[in-house]
Design a protein around this motif. Structure first.
Motif, PDB file in Angstrom:
ATOM      1  N   UNK A   1      39.728 -10.397  16.676  1.00  0.00           N
ATOM      2  CA  UNK A   1      39.619 -11.622  15.875  1.00  0.00           C
ATOM      3  C   UNK A   1      40.909 -12.429  15.974  1.00  0.00           C
ATOM      4  N   UNK A   2      42.039 -11.736  15.946  1.00  0.00           N
ATOM      5  CA  UNK A   2      43.339 -12.411  16.060  1.00  0.00           C
ATOM      6  C   UNK A   2      43.503 -13.115  17.400  1.00  0.00           C
ATOM      7  N   UNK A   3      42.861 -12.586  18.444  1.00  0.00           N
ATOM      8  CA  UNK A   3      42.930 -13.197  19.769  1.00  0.00           C
ATOM      9  C   UNK A   3      42.034 -14.426  19.880  1.00  0.00           C
ATOM     10  N   UNK A   4      41.265 -14.700  18.829  1.00  0.00           N
ATOM     11  CA  UNK A   4      40.441 -15.903  18.822  1.00  0.00           C
ATOM     12  C   UNK A   4      38.999 -15.685  19.224  1.00  0.00           C
ATOM     13  N   UNK A   5      38.567 -14.439  19.375  1.00  0.00           N
ATOM     14  CA  UNK A   5      37.187 -14.164  19.748  1.00  0.00           C
ATOM     15  C   UNK A   5      36.290 -14.484  18.550  1.00  0.00           C
ATOM     16  N   UNK A   6      35.456 -15.520  18.706  1.00  0.00           N
ATOM     17  CA  UNK A   6      34.658 -16.024  17.600  1.00  0.00           C
ATOM     18  C   UNK A   6      33.671 -14.989  17.063  1.00  0.00           C
ATOM     19  N   UNK A   7      33.086 -14.173  17.913  1.00  0.00           N
ATOM     20  CA  UNK A   7      32.137 -13.152  17.453  1.00  0.00           C
ATOM     21  C   UNK A   7      32.831 -12.153  16.519  1.00  0.00           C
ATOM     22  N   UNK A   8      34.054 -11.772  16.857  1.00  0.00           N
ATOM     23  CA  UNK A   8      34.799 -10.830  16.017  1.00  0.00           C
ATOM     24  C   UNK A   8      35.272 -11.500  14.722  1.00  0.00           C
ATOM     25  N   UNK A   9      35.615 -12.780  14.822  1.00  0.00           N
ATOM     26  CA  UNK A   9      36.015 -13.518  13.619  1.00  0.00           C
ATOM     27  C   UNK A   9      34.839 -13.584  12.649  1.00  0.00           C
ATOM     28  N   UNK A  10      33.649 -13.929  13.174  1.00  0.00           N
ATOM     29  CA  UNK A  10      32.459 -13.992  12.316  1.00  0.00           C
ATOM     30  C   UNK A  10      32.167 -12.636  11.669  1.00  0.00           C
ATOM     31  N   UNK A  11      32.257 -11.588  12.463  1.00  0.00           N
ATOM     32  CA  UNK A  11      32.005 -10.241  11.934  1.00  0.00           C
ATOM     33  C   UNK A  11      32.990  -9.912  10.813  1.00  0.00           C
ATOM     34  N   UNK A  12      34.225 -10.235  11.030  1.00  0.00           N
ATOM     35  CA  UNK A  12      35.259  -9.957  10.030  1.00  0.00           C
ATOM     36  C   UNK A  12      34.998 -10.742   8.739  1.00  0.00           C
ATOM     37  N   UNK A  13      34.696 -12.034   8.884  1.00  0.00           N
ATOM     38  CA  UNK A  13      34.425 -12.862   7.704  1.00  0.00           C
ATOM     39  C   UNK A  13      33.174 -12.366   6.988  1.00  0.00           C
ATOM     40  N   UNK A  14      32.123 -12.018   7.746  1.00  0.00           N
ATOM     41  CA  UNK A  14      30.900 -11.512   7.119  1.00  0.00           C
ATOM     42  C   UNK A  14      31.161 -10.224   6.350  1.00  0.00           C
ATOM     43  N   UNK A  15      32.037  -9.377   6.866  1.00  0.00           N
ATOM     44  CA  UNK A  15      32.347  -8.114   6.192  1.00  0.00           C
ATOM     45  C   UNK A  15      33.188  -8.339   4.943  1.00  0.00           C
ATOM     46  N   UNK A  16      34.025  -9.358   4.962  1.00  0.00           N
ATOM     47  CA  UNK A  16      34.891  -9.618   3.812  1.00  0.00           C
ATOM     48  C   UNK A  16      34.212 -10.463   2.737  1.00  0.00           C
ATOM     49  N   UNK A  17      33.542 -11.539   3.146  1.00  0.00           N
ATOM     50  CA  UNK A  17      32.964 -12.483   2.187  1.00  0.00           C
ATOM     51  C   UNK A  17      31.454 -12.348   2.036  1.00  0.00           C
ATOM     52  N   UNK A  18      30.812 -11.619   2.924  1.00  0.00           N
ATOM     53  CA  UNK A  18      29.353 -11.543   2.913  1.00  0.00           C
ATOM     54  C   UNK A  18      28.772 -12.644   3.779  1.00  0.00           C
ATOM     55  N   UNK A  19      27.549 -12.431   4.222  1.00  0.00           N
ATOM     56  CA  UNK A  19      26.902 -13.433   5.073  1.00  0.00           C
ATOM     57  C   UNK A  19      26.540 -14.659   4.242  1.00  0.00           C
TER      58      UNK A  19
END
Length: 106
Positions: free
Chosen positions: A40-58
Motif C-alpha cells: 500500500x505504501x508503494x502506491x498499489x491501489x488494490x492494497x490501499x483499498x484492502x487496507x482501507x476496507x479492513x480499517x474503516x469497513x467497506x
C-alpha cells in the motif's frame, strides 16, 4: 428475526483451518499485515483499498429505489428524500414526523 439454526453460513471450514494454522505460526499474520502495508505504501491501489476496507469497513452500497411507488417507501426513506437525499443509512434522520396542527378535528 435471525438466521435459522441450520443455516449453512454457520460453518466456516476455511476460517477454522486458517485459525489453526495461525495458532501454529503466530508471527505469520504479522508478516502478512506488514506486506500488505508495504505494498500500500508503494502506491498499489488494490492494497490501499484492502487496507482501507479492513480499517474503516467497506463503503455502504446505495440501492436505487426510483422504481418503487411512493406508497411503498418506508418513513425513513421518505425522510431522507425530504432532507435532500443526502443522508446515508448511518446518519438517517431519527426524528419522528412533525405533528401537523389542523383546525379539522377529523
Amino acid at each position: 428475526m435471525g438466521r435459522p439454526l441450520g443455516s449453512p453460513n454457520r460453518e466456516k471450514p476455511f476460517q477454522d483451518a486458517l485459525r489453526i494454522a495461525l495458532r501454529n505460526r503466530p508471527l505469520a499474520l504479522r508478516r502478512v499485515a506488514d506486506q500488505l502495508l508495504d505494498k500500500a505504501e508503494q502506491g498499489n491501489l488494490a492494497y490501499i483499498r484492502e487496507l482501507v476496507d479492513r480499517l474503516d469497513g467497506k463503503p455502504v452500497q446505495v440501492v436505487d429505489r426510483r422504481d418503487v411507488p411512493i406508497d411503498q417507501l418506508s418513513d425513513a426513506e421518505l425522510y431522507r428524500i425530504a432532507a435532500g437525499g443526502g443522508l446515508s443509512p448511518d446518519t438517517m434522520l431519527l426524528l419522528p414526523p412533525a405533528k401537523v396542527r389542523s383546525d379539522d378535528p377529523s
